[in-house]
Design a protein around this motif. Sequence first.
Motif, PDB file in Angstrom:
ATOM      1  N   LEU A   1       0.828  -1.201   0.000  1.00  0.00           N
ATOM      2  CA  LEU A   1       0.000   0.000   0.000  1.00  0.00           C
ATOM      3  C   LEU A   1       0.866   1.256   0.000  1.00  0.00           C
ATOM      4  CD1 LEU A   1      -2.905   1.042   0.078  1.00  0.00           C
ATOM      5  CD2 LEU A   1      -2.777   1.006   2.577  1.00  0.00           C
ATOM      6  N   LEU A   2       1.963   1.222   0.752  1.00  0.00           N
ATOM      7  CA  LEU A   2       2.876   2.372   0.770  1.00  0.00           C
ATOM      8  C   LEU A   2       3.434   2.627  -0.630  1.00  0.00           C
ATOM      9  CD1 LEU A   2       4.494   4.505   2.375  1.00  0.00           C
ATOM     10  CD2 LEU A   2       6.252   2.744   2.716  1.00  0.00           C
ATOM     11  N   ARG A   3       3.838   1.579  -1.313  1.00  0.00           N
ATOM     12  CA  ARG A   3       4.377   1.757  -2.660  1.00  0.00           C
ATOM     13  C   ARG A   3       3.319   2.308  -3.606  1.00  0.00           C
ATOM     14  NH1 ARG A   3       7.942  -2.327  -6.502  1.00  0.00           N
ATOM     15  NH2 ARG A   3       8.025  -0.888  -8.266  1.00  0.00           N
ATOM     16  N   ARG A   4       2.097   1.817  -3.481  1.00  0.00           N
ATOM     17  CA  ARG A   4       1.021   2.319  -4.345  1.00  0.00           C
ATOM     18  C   ARG A   4       0.822   3.815  -4.133  1.00  0.00           C
ATOM     19  NH1 ARG A   4      -5.130   1.297  -3.058  1.00  0.00           N
ATOM     20  NH2 ARG A   4      -5.578   3.466  -3.473  1.00  0.00           N
ATOM     21  N   PHE A   5       0.753   4.234  -2.867  1.00  0.00           N
ATOM     22  CA  PHE A   5       0.569   5.660  -2.588  1.00  0.00           C
ATOM     23  C   PHE A   5       1.760   6.468  -3.107  1.00  0.00           C
ATOM     24  CE2 PHE A   5      -2.263   4.690   1.339  1.00  0.00           C
ATOM     25  CZ  PHE A   5      -3.349   4.503   0.496  1.00  0.00           C
ATOM     26  N   ARG A   6       2.958   5.933  -2.967  1.00  0.00           N
ATOM     27  CA  ARG A   6       4.150   6.648  -3.432  1.00  0.00           C
ATOM     28  C   ARG A   6       4.175   6.741  -4.950  1.00  0.00           C
ATOM     29  NH1 ARG A   6       8.965   5.189  -5.202  1.00  0.00           N
ATOM     30  NH2 ARG A   6       8.689   2.965  -4.731  1.00  0.00           N
ATOM     31  N   ASP A   7       3.873   5.616  -5.621  1.00  0.00           N
ATOM     32  CA  ASP A   7       3.862   5.623  -7.089  1.00  0.00           C
ATOM     33  C   ASP A   7       2.780   6.552  -7.631  1.00  0.00           C
ATOM     34  OD1 ASP A   7       5.946   3.842  -7.170  1.00  0.00           O
ATOM     35  OD2 ASP A   7       4.704   2.081  -7.623  1.00  0.00           O
ATOM     36  N   VAL A  50       6.441   9.981  -6.229  1.00  0.00           N
ATOM     37  CA  VAL A  50       7.449  10.354  -5.232  1.00  0.00           C
ATOM     38  C   VAL A  50       8.520   9.267  -5.204  1.00  0.00           C
ATOM     39  CG1 VAL A  50       7.884  10.716  -2.765  1.00  0.00           C
ATOM     40  CG2 VAL A  50       5.819  11.649  -3.815  1.00  0.00           C
ATOM     41  N   SER A  51       9.788   9.648  -5.276  1.00  0.00           N
ATOM     42  CA  SER A  51      10.870   8.667  -5.241  1.00  0.00           C
ATOM     43  C   SER A  51      11.084   8.154  -3.819  1.00  0.00           C
ATOM     44  CB  SER A  51      12.176   9.289  -5.745  1.00  0.00           C
ATOM     45  OG  SER A  51      12.626  10.288  -4.831  1.00  0.00           O
ATOM     46  N   ARG A  52      11.719   6.990  -3.713  1.00  0.00           N
ATOM     47  CA  ARG A  52      12.038   6.448  -2.387  1.00  0.00           C
ATOM     48  C   ARG A  52      12.949   7.408  -1.627  1.00  0.00           C
ATOM     49  NH1 ARG A  52      12.517   1.524  -5.406  1.00  0.00           N
ATOM     50  NH2 ARG A  52      10.885   0.028  -4.830  1.00  0.00           N
ATOM     51  N   GLU A  53      13.885   8.001  -2.346  1.00  0.00           N
ATOM     52  CA  GLU A  53      14.839   8.898  -1.695  1.00  0.00           C
ATOM     53  C   GLU A  53      14.132  10.125  -1.116  1.00  0.00           C
ATOM     54  OE1 GLU A  53      16.795   6.125  -4.247  1.00  0.00           O
ATOM     55  OE2 GLU A  53      15.180   7.563  -4.692  1.00  0.00           O
ATOM     56  N   LYS A  54      13.207  10.681  -1.862  1.00  0.00           N
ATOM     57  CA  LYS A  54      12.508  11.881  -1.385  1.00  0.00           C
ATOM     58  C   LYS A  54      11.608  11.548  -0.195  1.00  0.00           C
ATOM     59  CE  LYS A  54      11.354  14.883  -4.434  1.00  0.00           C
ATOM     60  NZ  LYS A  54      10.688  15.625  -5.553  1.00  0.00           N
ATOM     61  N   LEU A  55      10.910  10.418  -0.265  1.00  0.00           N
ATOM     62  CA  LEU A  55      10.044  10.020   0.839  1.00  0.00           C
ATOM     63  C   LEU A  55      10.877   9.705   2.079  1.00  0.00           C
ATOM     64  CD1 LEU A  55       7.238   9.293   1.918  1.00  0.00           C
ATOM     65  CD2 LEU A  55       7.545   6.986   0.984  1.00  0.00           C
ATOM     66  N   ALA A  56      12.005   9.033   1.883  1.00  0.00           N
ATOM     67  CA  ALA A  56      12.880   8.686   3.010  1.00  0.00           C
ATOM     68  C   ALA A  56      13.405   9.944   3.694  1.00  0.00           C
ATOM     69  CB  ALA A  56      14.041   7.822   2.515  1.00  0.00           C
ATOM     70  N   PHE A  57      13.834  10.921   2.895  1.00  0.00           N
ATOM     71  CA  PHE A  57      14.363  12.167   3.468  1.00  0.00           C
ATOM     72  C   PHE A  57      13.279  12.883   4.281  1.00  0.00           C
ATOM     73  CE2 PHE A  57      15.165  16.744   3.253  1.00  0.00           C
ATOM     74  CZ  PHE A  57      16.455  16.807   3.777  1.00  0.00           C
ATOM     75  N   THR A  87      12.857   0.764   0.963  1.00  0.00           N
ATOM     76  CA  THR A  87      12.906  -0.422   0.112  1.00  0.00           C
ATOM     77  C   THR A  87      12.515  -1.663   0.904  1.00  0.00           C
ATOM     78  OG1 THR A  87      14.648   0.544  -1.271  1.00  0.00           O
ATOM     79  CG2 THR A  87      14.378  -1.856  -1.366  1.00  0.00           C
ATOM     80  N   HIS A  88      13.037  -1.781   2.128  1.00  0.00           N
ATOM     81  CA  HIS A  88      12.710  -2.931   2.976  1.00  0.00           C
ATOM     82  C   HIS A  88      11.226  -2.936   3.362  1.00  0.00           C
ATOM     83  CE1 HIS A  88      16.688  -4.516   3.257  1.00  0.00           C
ATOM     84  NE2 HIS A  88      17.189  -3.442   3.860  1.00  0.00           N
ATOM     85  N   LEU A  89      10.689  -1.749   3.648  1.00  0.00           N
ATOM     86  CA  LEU A  89       9.265  -1.656   3.988  1.00  0.00           C
ATOM     87  C   LEU A  89       8.406  -2.127   2.825  1.00  0.00           C
ATOM     88  CD1 LEU A  89       8.825   1.755   5.896  1.00  0.00           C
ATOM     89  CD2 LEU A  89       8.628  -0.546   6.847  1.00  0.00           C
ATOM     90  N   GLU A  90       8.686  -1.609   1.656  1.00  0.00           N
ATOM     91  CA  GLU A  90       7.877  -1.947   0.489  1.00  0.00           C
ATOM     92  C   GLU A  90       8.051  -3.403   0.078  1.00  0.00           C
ATOM     93  OE1 GLU A  90       7.588   2.506  -1.523  1.00  0.00           O
ATOM     94  OE2 GLU A  90       8.771   0.946  -2.525  1.00  0.00           O
ATOM     95  N   GLY A  91       9.220  -3.974   0.377  1.00  0.00           N
ATOM     96  CA  GLY A  91       9.467  -5.379   0.040  1.00  0.00           C
ATOM     97  C   GLY A  91       8.931  -6.350   1.069  1.00  0.00           C
ATOM     98  N   GLY A  92       8.437  -5.818   2.182  1.00  0.00           N
ATOM     99  CA  GLY A  92       7.887  -6.685   3.215  1.00  0.00           C
ATOM    100  C   GLY A  92       8.904  -7.220   4.191  1.00  0.00           C
ATOM    101  N   ASP A  93      10.147  -6.735   4.109  1.00  0.00           N
ATOM    102  CA  ASP A  93      11.179  -7.211   5.030  1.00  0.00           C
ATOM    103  C   ASP A  93      11.009  -6.617   6.428  1.00  0.00           C
ATOM    104  OD1 ASP A  93      12.369  -8.633   2.940  1.00  0.00           O
ATOM    105  OD2 ASP A  93      13.488  -6.861   2.291  1.00  0.00           O
ATOM    106  N   ARG A  94      10.339  -5.460   6.492  1.00  0.00           N
ATOM    107  CA  ARG A  94      10.057  -4.826   7.785  1.00  0.00           C
ATOM    108  C   ARG A  94       8.576  -4.446   7.786  1.00  0.00           C
ATOM    109  NH1 ARG A  94      15.351  -1.026   9.160  1.00  0.00           N
ATOM    110  NH2 ARG A  94      16.907  -2.668   8.846  1.00  0.00           N
TER     111      ARG A  94
END
Length: 286
Positions: free
Chosen positions: A22-28, A32-39, A49-56
């Motif tokens: 869901l986070l990736r869908r909202f970001r896409d 919004v890039s991963r870098e911009k959202l992370a900052f 990346t780990h959140l969107e991949g399900g690792d965390r």
Amino acid sequence: MSRKSTEASPGDLLRPPTFGGLLRRFRDDRRVSREKLAFAAGVSSSYITHLEGGDRAHPTKAVVEALIGYLHRVAPLSDAERRHLFDLAGLSEASAPTVAQLRAEITEDMRSGLEVHEPNAAGYLDTRWNVLSCNAAYAAAFPGLVEDVNILRWFFGNEMSKRVMVDWEREAALTVDWLRGLIGQSGGGDWSTELLAELGRYPEFRRMWASGGTAYGRESPQMRLRDIETGEHFSLDVQLFRVDSGSHPGRIQFFLGIRTPQPAPPSIARRAAVSGSHGARSPVNP
């Protein structure tokens, strides 16, 4: 808003929603890039990346709030979308909302809808048994409750409750046991400590609390009452429905009591019959 990221072809295996998906869908959708959202959220891009991949799968509440805050500034998120992110993250409300906050959730349409149920008692209550809004039939059935706000406060602090509730002892004990179950479900908190401190002033509450019973609902829907002005006995067939609020999910319930007349107890019926026979006039000897 585009929903291309969630489209699936007939041959795709459907999977349950995840926080990362869901986070990736909202970001896409917001480009919004991963870098911009992370900052903006104060985390690393690899963490996103780990959140969107399900690792965390279980980020902290502070991280989720930061992610939601930035995405919402780019393009508004609905209450339901915010809630879904929190639910998928395994997060729940840290504290119970106030009565004022929950009353703000009752819309004008919801208030107007209460009148449709007249002469049946209808109202919105929170799960701590505070009255948020009700129709005239509800207020008349439980005189003084609207002013007392809380049903437990009314049961033990307002003598009117004993005049109204035919089965006062049983109904009061059920509500006390229901409170115990609620505290267990919600994890307690300041609200339960404060409420118990207030109710602890009443010996009858302390007696029922000491019994240690727990309930999560009514065994019988029937609630027997008395009209204190007319003396009429009637019953309410009680139904409770949970209201799914976007801002405070699971905190509001809808009460509906279908009113049906009840015969008076035998002792009262006998007194009424005797009184009526004394007052009757004979057609032979006027």
